[in-house]
Design a protein around this motif. Structure first.
Motif: not given
Length: 181
Positions: A93-107, A127-131, A144-150
């Motif tokens: 689950g985390p492996a798939a989520a990370s791969k997908a999220f990093l595909a959208a927000v590589p940094d 604090d989660m941030a990237g572009h 686009e700037t991505i910045h949100f909390f978890a």
């Protein structure tokens, strides 16, 4: 907002491959070091270390998608107690989520702003941030700037995360991705 968009976000099932490999494991771990840590003083130093090390590896993993860090962090019997629809249970689950999220927000950079170590739990405010320069649901990002909390609560047993409860600010993320206005 369409139900499909929220489900897709929660599953983080975007197409593409993670390109955050530029952040090596040592750098990813350094980024995951908490700015502030509050520790239950009844825990021994070794007990604190046994809880903190897998948590640090887990947040380092979110910084770069490293399978080695994920393997250091979670147990084979890992359970996500707030599993989004469509995301597989267990370590995949985390492996798939990370791969997908990093595909959208590589940094993507995950910073642990505050961490509490109490009993067998580690609670981390992230604090989660990237572009948004990758793709999400057929949307191509344009920087686009991505910045949100978890916030995460993880249970650690025998030096591995066995359980996770998490809450992300998905509304903010959806707005930044242009899915919801």
């Amino acid at each position: 907002m369409k139900k499909h968009a929220l489900t897709t976000l929660l599953c983080l099932s975007v197409a593409g491959t993670a390109s955050a490999a530029h952040v090596d494991d040592d750098m990813a771990l350094a980024l995951a070091a908490p700015r502030e840590r509050i520790v239950d003083h009844s825990l021994s130093t070794s007990a604190v270390r046994a809880r903190v090390e897998p948590a640090t590896a887990f947040y380092g993993f979110w910084n770069n998608g490293s399978q080695a860090l994920l393997d250091r962090a979670i147990s084979p019997g890992f359970v996500d107690h707030t599993l989004p629809p469509g995301r597989p249970q267990g370590p995949s689950g985390p492996a798939a989520a990370s791969k997908a999220f990093l595909a959208a927000v590589p940094d993507l950079k995950v910073t642990v702003t505050q961490q509490l170590v109490v009993g067998d739990r580690v609670v981390s405010h992230l604090d989660m941030a990237g572009h948004f320069t990758g793709t999400f649901q057929e949307r191509q990002g344009h920087g686009e700037t991505i910045h949100f909390f978890a916030t995460d609560i993880v249970k650690v047993t025998n030096g591995r995360i066995t359980d996770n409860w998490h809450l992300e600010d998905n509304l903010t993320l959806l707005k930044q991705l242009g899915v919801y206005r």
